[in-house]
Design a protein around this motif. Structure first.
Motif, PDB file in Angstrom:
ATOM      1  N   GLU A  64      77.297   7.777 -11.130  1.00 28.54           N
ATOM      2  CA  GLU A  64      77.268   8.212  -9.739  1.00 28.54           C
ATOM      3  C   GLU A  64      75.875   8.744  -9.461  1.00 28.54           C
ATOM      4  OE1 GLU A  64      80.431  10.936  -8.957  1.00 28.54           O
ATOM      5  OE2 GLU A  64      81.933   9.620  -9.824  1.00 28.54           O
ATOM      6  N   GLY A  65      75.289   8.278  -8.382  1.00 25.52           N
ATOM      7  CA  GLY A  65      73.961   8.746  -8.017  1.00 25.52           C
ATOM      8  C   GLY A  65      73.250   7.707  -7.186  1.00 25.52           C
ATOM      9  N   PRO A  66      72.103   8.084  -6.649  1.00 24.43           N
ATOM     10  CA  PRO A  66      71.381   7.191  -5.750  1.00 24.43           C
ATOM     11  C   PRO A  66      70.670   6.028  -6.456  1.00 24.43           C
ATOM     12  CG  PRO A  66      70.147   9.220  -6.062  1.00 24.43           C
ATOM     13  CD  PRO A  66      71.451   9.391  -6.779  1.00 24.43           C
ATOM     14  N   VAL A  67      70.355   6.188  -7.730  1.00 17.41           N
ATOM     15  CA  VAL A  67      69.641   5.146  -8.472  1.00 17.41           C
ATOM     16  C   VAL A  67      70.647   4.290  -9.239  1.00 17.41           C
ATOM     17  CG1 VAL A  67      67.908   4.714 -10.248  1.00 17.41           C
ATOM     18  CG2 VAL A  67      67.649   6.664  -8.720  1.00 17.41           C
ATOM     19  N   HIS A  73      67.286   5.022 -17.499  1.00 18.71           N
ATOM     20  CA  HIS A  73      66.696   6.006 -16.599  1.00 18.71           C
ATOM     21  C   HIS A  73      65.458   6.705 -17.172  1.00 18.71           C
ATOM     22  CE1 HIS A  73      69.877   5.516 -13.704  1.00 18.71           C
ATOM     23  NE2 HIS A  73      70.797   5.774 -14.622  1.00 18.71           N
TER      24      HIS A  73
END
Length: 195
Positions: A86-89, A62
């Motif tokens: 967990e997350g959009p990317v 990231h």
């Protein structure tokens, strides 16, 4: 939304991490050294050996921009690492594998621009064989980033004083690389090794 059994998995994974192995977190000086020694990823592949809770693999992925795979011999460590994604990317790819014995062709990429080994090298029984496998996976011009404790750096009364690598093991680690750069962080030493 989580399924009811997901909470049970979370408790088992976190319980394993809290009740067993504890992972040393990355700190500012260590992340600064990584940024200085590892060029921006630009989507190039990176491999984190002994990924533990996945903190280093996520930083590579990231913050530095690598397409990262994290591997660990422990299924509970891989589950813990994946549980933090967990997350959009999309996060790193996680695999349960033993770098010393697993089929390396099963990894997502045939070679890696960066391979990291944080607090794992000292546990390798056959360090020369381990390094041979790492060299096989590293692209020409790539970087092998190793963070390891050096024996004898802790206080004389610390029961963990002998945990680090010996001078002979450090010599095995650094032998045969075209460029060796190192920097000290408290009881740790960081190495940037280039073929």
């Amino acid at each position: 939304m989580k399924e009811p059994h997901d909470d049970d998995l979370d408790r088992r994974v976190l319980g394993t991490a809290l009740g067993g192995r504890r992972y040393r977190q990355l700190d500012g000086p260590e992340t600064q050294l990584m940024a200085e020694h590892l060029r921006p990823g630009r989507g190039r592949p990176a491999l984190d050996l002994g990924c533990g809770d996945g903190t280093l693999a996520r930083r590579l992925h990231h913050e530095l921009g690598y397409r990262t795979t994290g591997i660990d011999i422990s299924p509970s460590a891989v589950a813990l690492a994946a549980a933090h994604d967990e997350g959009p990317v999309p996060g790193p790819v996680w695999r349960c594998a033993d770098i010393t014995t697993s089929d390396l062709t099963a990894l997502p990429d045939p070679a890696y621009a960066v391979i990291t080994c944080r607090l794992v090298y000292r546990w390798m029984e056959d360090k020369a064989a381990f390094l041979h496998r790492v060299r096989h996976l590293l692209v020409p011009g790539g970087t092998f980033w190793v963070v390891t404790e050096i024996a004898g750096r802790r206080e004389a009364t610390d029961p963990r004083r002998g945990l680090g690598i010996s001078p002979a093991e450090a010599e095995t680690l650094t032998f045969g690389w075209s460029t060796v750069q190192s920097a000290d962080l408290d009881v740790l030493r960081c190495y940037a090794l280039h073929p």
